[in-house]
Design an enzyme around this catalytic site. Structure first.
Site, PDB file in Angstrom:
ATOM      1  N   ASN A  64       4.957   0.776   0.639  1.00  0.00           N
ATOM      2  CA  ASN A  64       5.347   1.902   1.504  1.00  0.00           C
ATOM      3  C   ASN A  64       4.094   2.381   2.232  1.00  0.00           C
ATOM      4  OD1 ASN A  64       6.189   4.270   2.675  1.00  0.00           O
ATOM      5  ND2 ASN A  64       6.583   5.357   0.739  1.00  0.00           N
ATOM      6  N   GLU A  76       8.339  12.674  -0.888  1.00  0.00           N
ATOM      7  CA  GLU A  76       7.844  13.408   0.297  1.00  0.00           C
ATOM      8  C   GLU A  76       9.008  13.895   1.157  1.00  0.00           C
ATOM      9  OE1 GLU A  76       5.167  10.233   1.305  1.00  0.00           O
ATOM     10  OE2 GLU A  76       4.128  10.695  -0.567  1.00  0.00           O
ATOM     11  N   LYS A  88       3.884   4.571   4.498  1.00  0.00           N
ATOM     12  CA  LYS A  88       3.983   5.986   4.884  1.00  0.00           C
ATOM     13  C   LYS A  88       3.602   6.158   6.357  1.00  0.00           C
ATOM     14  CE  LYS A  88       3.392   7.133   0.078  1.00  0.00           C
ATOM     15  NZ  LYS A  88       3.038   8.100  -0.935  1.00  0.00           N
ATOM     16  N   GLY A 104      -0.656   3.794  -1.447  1.00  0.00           N
ATOM     17  CA  GLY A 104      -2.032   3.547  -1.005  1.00  0.00           C
ATOM     18  C   GLY A 104      -2.489   2.094  -1.129  1.00  0.00           C
ATOM     19  N   GLU A 159       9.624   7.630  -9.432  1.00  0.00           N
ATOM     20  CA  GLU A 159       8.360   8.030  -8.823  1.00  0.00           C
ATOM     21  C   GLU A 159       8.069   9.484  -9.193  1.00  0.00           C
ATOM     22  OE1 GLU A 159       6.810   5.585  -5.360  1.00  0.00           O
ATOM     23  OE2 GLU A 159       8.071   7.126  -4.504  1.00  0.00           O
ATOM     24  N   GLY A 213       0.103   9.523  -4.972  1.00  0.00           N
ATOM     25  CA  GLY A 213      -1.047   9.797  -4.125  1.00  0.00           C
ATOM     26  C   GLY A 213      -2.100  10.657  -4.805  1.00  0.00           C
ATOM     27  N   HIS A 264      12.757   9.793  -1.053  1.00  0.00           N
ATOM     28  CA  HIS A 264      11.354   9.706  -1.470  1.00  0.00           C
ATOM     29  C   HIS A 264      10.848  11.122  -1.738  1.00  0.00           C
ATOM     30  CE1 HIS A 264       7.019   9.206  -1.279  1.00  0.00           C
ATOM     31  NE2 HIS A 264       7.239   7.947  -1.606  1.00  0.00           N
ATOM     32  N   SER A 316       0.614   5.932  -7.640  1.00  0.00           N
ATOM     33  CA  SER A 316      -0.798   5.577  -7.854  1.00  0.00           C
ATOM     34  C   SER A 316      -0.988   4.219  -8.525  1.00  0.00           C
ATOM     35  CB  SER A 316      -1.519   6.674  -8.653  1.00  0.00           C
ATOM     36  OG  SER A 316      -1.557   7.875  -7.907  1.00  0.00           O
TER      37      SER A 316
END
Ligand code: 13P
Length: 259
Positions: A11, A98, A13, A236, A168, A174, A96, A214
């Site tokens: 992902n 976010e 993002k 990431g 998640e 993150g 998600h 992470s």
């Protein structure tokens, strides 16, 4: 049970523009090997999906939308529907953390999006997970239950086979503060037992459950070693070609081990 097919999703993002996305896929295509038992899915910016759909070899990479609207068409300025994404992506992220915590998406929204994805032949990846305070207050199982029931209402046990559940935990996304393999094993067990309650043992056993939060090239193997997990959702580390490739290779090793 041996779960031999692994799913690795990157992902990206809100990173990389269309040109950068295309260059990055070109780079990934040179190093990521095609393995029959590992499905590698890329979720770039929505803007790049069309270009990448023409660029990727679908045996090597599948594509996912990071978000979409649940109506198929109409007066919804600025939105993109699963109907419009049909034929371009094979997967779509839904709920998600976010989306839930920055944009205020509710379980009702996730339910409508899961339905929209399924009716447009896109596999929904329903993301669920608790916040730090919910965890501290021992509410993890309740949150997972509510987000599962909320997102899956109206999904039949036949349709459930197309759904992927991504655990998640919000506190691990993150932050570099990754869950331990034991944390993940406990949550995945809770998810499968809730699915069993909702859909019966066979359907619950078949559904794919993945972890995200992470994950790095170093930590991936610990999660992939869990007997009940089907893959990883990487943020990431998916933007680092070598790290991402290492994770794909670890998934491949794991898929062979379980054959
Ligand atoms: P990180 O791997 O950057 O923590 O992101 C996880 C995630 O949100 C994937 O969807």
């Amino acid at each position: 049970m041996a779960r031999d097919k692994k799913l690795i999703i990157g992902n990206w993002k809100m990173n990389l523009n269309v040109h950068e996305s295309s260059l990055y896929v070109h780079k990934l295509a040179q190093i990521v090997k095609v393995h029959r038992d590992v499905e590698v899915v890329l979720a770039p910016t929505l803007l790049a999906l069309q270009t990448l759909s023409l660029q990727v070899n679908y045996r090597q990479f599948k594509l996912a939308a990071q978000n979409f609207y649940w109506r198929d068409h109409g007066a919804f300025t600025g939105e993109v529907s699963a109907t419009q994404l049909h034929g371009i992506v094979q997967y779509g992220l839904v709920g998600h953390s976010e989306r839930r915590h920055v944009f205020g998406e509710s379980d009702k929204d996730t339910r409508s999006k899961v339905q929209a994805a399924l009716r447009n032949n896109i596999r929904p990846i329903l993301c669920i997970g608790e916040t730090t305070s919910e965890r501290t207050m021992n509410e993890t199982n309740d949150v997972l239950h509510d987000q599962l029931v909320g997102g899956l209402a109206n999904v039949t046990s036949e349709e459930l086979e197309s759904v992927i559940i991504a655990y998640e935990p919000v506190w691990a996304i993150g932050t570099g503060n990754n869950a331990t393999a034991q944390d993940v094993a406990t949550a995945v067990l809770a998810i499968r037992s809730q699915l069993k309650h909702l859909y019966g043992a066979r359907a619950a056993e078949k559904v794919s459950v993945i972890y995200g939060g992470s994950v790095t090239a170093d930590s991936a193997a610990d999660y992939l070693a869990l007997p009940d997990i089907d893959g990883l959702l990487i943020g990431g580390a998916s933007l680092d070609a070598n790290a991402f490739n290492t994770i794909v290779e670890k998934a491949f090793k794991r898929s062979k081990v379980h054959k």
